[in-house]
Design a protein around this motif. Structure first.
Motif, short mmCIF file in Angstrom:
data_model
loop_
_atom_site.label_atom_id
_atom_site.label_comp_id
_atom_site.label_asym_id
_atom_site.label_seq_id
_atom_site.Cartn_x
_atom_site.Cartn_y
_atom_site.Cartn_z
N GLY A 55 53.64 35.91 40.71
CA GLY A 55 53.24 35.22 41.92
C GLY A 55 54.40 34.96 42.84
O GLY A 55 55.36 35.75 42.90
N ALA A 85 44.73 33.19 40.04
CA ALA A 85 45.15 34.01 41.17
C ALA A 85 44.36 33.72 42.44
O ALA A 85 43.21 33.28 42.42
N SER A 140 48.57 34.27 40.55
CA SER A 140 48.71 33.47 41.77
C SER A 140 48.76 34.37 43.02
O SER A 140 47.83 35.13 43.26
#
Length: 241
Positions: free
Chosen positions: A9, A98, A75
């Motif tokens: 992420g 996510a 994410s």
């Protein structure tokens, strides 16, 4: 042998996956954790995707073809996943705590459209935490991560994430492979009820819920690896909620 392409992420650190990679490799599979150019102000989602595709091709060079390919995004990595999965003809997609993009959405618009900030604030109120303090890494991200792993994360230094990518368009028409959505039951950044709603509204999908917070690959690597292996067909399929 399955190949797992692991996309981090915000901050783009491949280190995020360092506890999951050995779990997958110990079962005889290939696990490729990608280091993204997150600190580069010129890097957009397509730059991230090229980096992922290059890492995948380098890892697979000279290897026999065949086997399941699973693209995994955590994410902000959820916005890179559909671009990568299409280019490498992935068999499966897994989204872990996510952001789930719509076609031609930007990460910045996602935060406006999804209500993620409101969901986070509502959870903080329910939990009795200060909603006016802004994002606090130890409370929002590392609250369930083992102390030694937290110390190692802090030793990595402050994540460098250029903001320009938030305006980058995720240009895809349809999800190029079946999607499994995984959420942490104790995620304080993207609360699980919010993630469940996003999965159903944006994908028409259920969600696989695991114990753990937002950084589930650091706090629950074995449990997450088992889900990934199940998606690749190397275990009993996980239950959904």
């Amino acid at each position: 042998m399955a190949t797992f392409l692991l996309i981090p992420g915000a901050g783009g650190s491949a280190w995020y996956w360092h506890r999951v990679v050995p779990e997958l490799r110990s079962r005889g599979h290939r696990a490729v954790a990608v280091e993204l150019p997150a600190g580069d102000p010129a890097a957009d989602l397509h730059s991230y995707a090229r980096t992922c595709v290059d890492a995948y091709r380098d890892a697979c060079a000279g290897s026999p073809s065949g086997g399941t390919t699973v693209v995994v995004g955590q994410s902000l990595g959820g916005f890179t996943v559909p671009l990568v999965a299409e280019q490498i003809d992935s068999d499966r997609i897994v989204l872990v705590n996510a952001m789930i993009p719509l076609p031609d959405e930007t990460p910045g618009h996602w935060f406006e459209n999804s209500g993620a900030g409101e969901a986070r604030a509502e959870m903080a109120v329910r939990d009795g935490r200060d909603v006016g303090a802004g994002i606090e890494p130890m409370n929002d991200f590392f609250h369930d991560v083992p102390d030694d792993v937290v110390a190692a994360a802090m030793a990595q230094g402050e994540p460098d994430q250029a903001g320009e990518v938030m305006g980058s368009v995720c240009t895809f028409d349809d999800w190029p492979a079946p999607v499994t959505v995984v959420g942490g039951a104790e995620d304080r950044f993207f609360p699980i009820d919010f993630q469940r709603r996003q999965a159903r509204e944006r994908l028409g999908a259920d969600i696989t819920v695991l114990p753990g917070g937002h950084l589930i690959a650091l706090s629950r690597p074995v449990e997450l690896a088992e889900v990934l292996l199940a998606v690749a067909g190397d275990s009993v399929s996980p239950t959904t909620d």
